[in-house]
Design a protein around this motif. Structure first.
Motif, PDB file in Angstrom:
ATOM      1  N   THR A 128       0.731  -1.054   0.347  1.00  0.00           N
ATOM      2  CA  THR A 128      -0.022   0.140  -0.103  1.00  0.00           C
ATOM      3  C   THR A 128       0.744   1.257  -0.082  1.00  0.00           C
ATOM      4  O   THR A 128       0.485   2.142  -0.785  1.00  0.00           O
ATOM      5  N   TYR A 129       1.865   1.109   0.800  1.00  0.00           N
ATOM      6  CA  TYR A 129       2.757   2.405   0.738  1.00  0.00           C
ATOM      7  C   TYR A 129       3.405   2.670  -0.278  1.00  0.00           C
ATOM      8  O   TYR A 129       3.242   3.850  -0.956  1.00  0.00           O
ATOM      9  N   LEU A 130       3.993   1.694  -1.200  1.00  0.00           N
ATOM     10  CA  LEU A 130       4.626   1.986  -2.350  1.00  0.00           C
ATOM     11  C   LEU A 130       3.395   2.358  -3.523  1.00  0.00           C
ATOM     12  O   LEU A 130       3.881   3.153  -4.498  1.00  0.00           O
ATOM     13  N   ARG A 131       2.126   2.456  -3.116  1.00  0.00           N
ATOM     14  CA  ARG A 131       0.991   2.832  -4.240  1.00  0.00           C
ATOM     15  C   ARG A 131       0.438   4.089  -3.812  1.00  0.00           C
ATOM     16  O   ARG A 131      -0.704   4.274  -4.577  1.00  0.00           O
ATOM     17  N   THR A 132       0.745   4.658  -2.772  1.00  0.00           N
ATOM     18  CA  THR A 132       0.094   5.622  -2.480  1.00  0.00           C
ATOM     19  C   THR A 132       0.818   7.012  -2.105  1.00  0.00           C
ATOM     20  O   THR A 132       0.482   7.900  -1.431  1.00  0.00           O
ATOM     21  N   TYR A 133       1.717   7.160  -3.228  1.00  0.00           N
ATOM     22  CA  TYR A 133       2.588   8.561  -3.131  1.00  0.00           C
ATOM     23  C   TYR A 133       1.676   9.437  -4.035  1.00  0.00           C
ATOM     24  O   TYR A 133       0.935   8.935  -4.958  1.00  0.00           O
ATOM     25  N   TYR A 134       1.717  11.009  -3.577  1.00  0.00           N
ATOM     26  CA  TYR A 134       1.006  11.637  -4.184  1.00  0.00           C
ATOM     27  C   TYR A 134       1.881  12.958  -4.374  1.00  0.00           C
ATOM     28  O   TYR A 134       2.785  13.343  -3.498  1.00  0.00           O
ATOM     29  N   ARG A 135       1.656  14.036  -5.369  1.00  0.00           N
ATOM     30  CA  ARG A 135       2.379  15.167  -5.405  1.00  0.00           C
ATOM     31  C   ARG A 135       1.653  16.105  -4.205  1.00  0.00           C
ATOM     32  O   ARG A 135       0.593  16.049  -3.922  1.00  0.00           O
TER      33      ARG A 135
END
Length: 252
Positions: A128-135
């Protein structure tokens, strides 16, 4: 690519996988028995993680367990060493790391096991961590993360996923309907990456599974040995039960 990532990471005192939030974790696909997935995960780890994060409890020659030859390991996965018997260290000097980052980036050998408490299973947390980055332009790196709010590490995989922003909406508080709460409602893609969402999710499942494998390379062997031991005790119990019956049958 590696120089670009090192330069990006040098901007901040990077700490990874250290904080937590109430963001719901997605179930990570279990691909630890899929050799092709583990090989793809190993390649991602070597190209995107091993630049700064070591895995000193893992030796390169353990990658033979996922179907790789020594030649494949040397040609595709080794950048800081020439001996497949060595551990997965980084070329970066610890003194330089402290000067650039404010501290040495944590070793990722056991990250999957260390995150197996607190917010949930380690694989689910990492996936989940690797897929929830955002600007997030308010942050020094320009990035934020839903699982790890105010994360220090930038999104080193952004070229694969592209760029997204977090979308929020004001909704009624379930406990106080007259009040409004600022609620996250999803992501909006603002710049495409080299992968679409399905491909990126698959890549992160591969990387997560490799981190799980790396945390305990003998896991599958241990499970198989456990089954054999249980079967042995099952058969032994039957023989012991019949032997006991035969021994006491003539004794009143």
């Amino acid at each position: 690519m590696m120089k670009k990532l090192l330069a990006l990471l040098a901007l901040v005192p990077s700490l990874v996988f250290g904080a937590g939030s109430n963001y719901p974790l997605d179930a990570a696909p279990d691909l630890t028995n899929d050799l092709a997935a583990l090989q793809r995960g190993a390649k991602l780890f070597s190209n995107y993680c091993l630049n700064c994060h070591a895995a000193e409890s893992m030796r390169y020659n353990r990658l033979r367990d996922i179907g790789l030859t020594d030649e494949q390991i040397k040609e595709n996965l080794m950048f800081a060493s020439d001996n497949v018997g060595e551990t997965m260290t980084v070329a970066m000097d610890p003194k330089d790391a402290k000067k650039w980052f404010g501290g040495v980036p944590p070793d990722l050998s056991l990250i999957a096991r260390s995150r197996a408490s607190g917010n949930g299973p380690g694989a689910d947390y990492i996936y989940t961590y690797l897929r929830t980055y955002y600007r997030d332009p308010a942050k020094p790196t320009g990035w934020n993360n839903m699982v790890y709010p105010n994360v220090g590490m930038p999104h080193v995989l952004w070229e694969l996923q592209g760029e997204r922003v977090a979308m929020y909406d004001d909704v009624a508080d379930p406990h106080y309907p007259e009040k409004k709460v600022h609620k996250f409602v999803g992501f909006e893609q603002i710049k495409p990456g080299t992968m679409n969402q399905v491909e990126y999710d698959q890549a992160m499942a591969d990387l997560t599974s490799f981190l799980v494998f790396m945390a305990e390379p003998v896991r599958e062997g241990r499970f198989k040995l456990g089954v054999i031991v249980l079967l042995f005790f099952g058969v032994f119990t039957i023989f012991a039960w019949r032997l006991n019956a035969a021994y006491w049958k003539d004794i009143k």
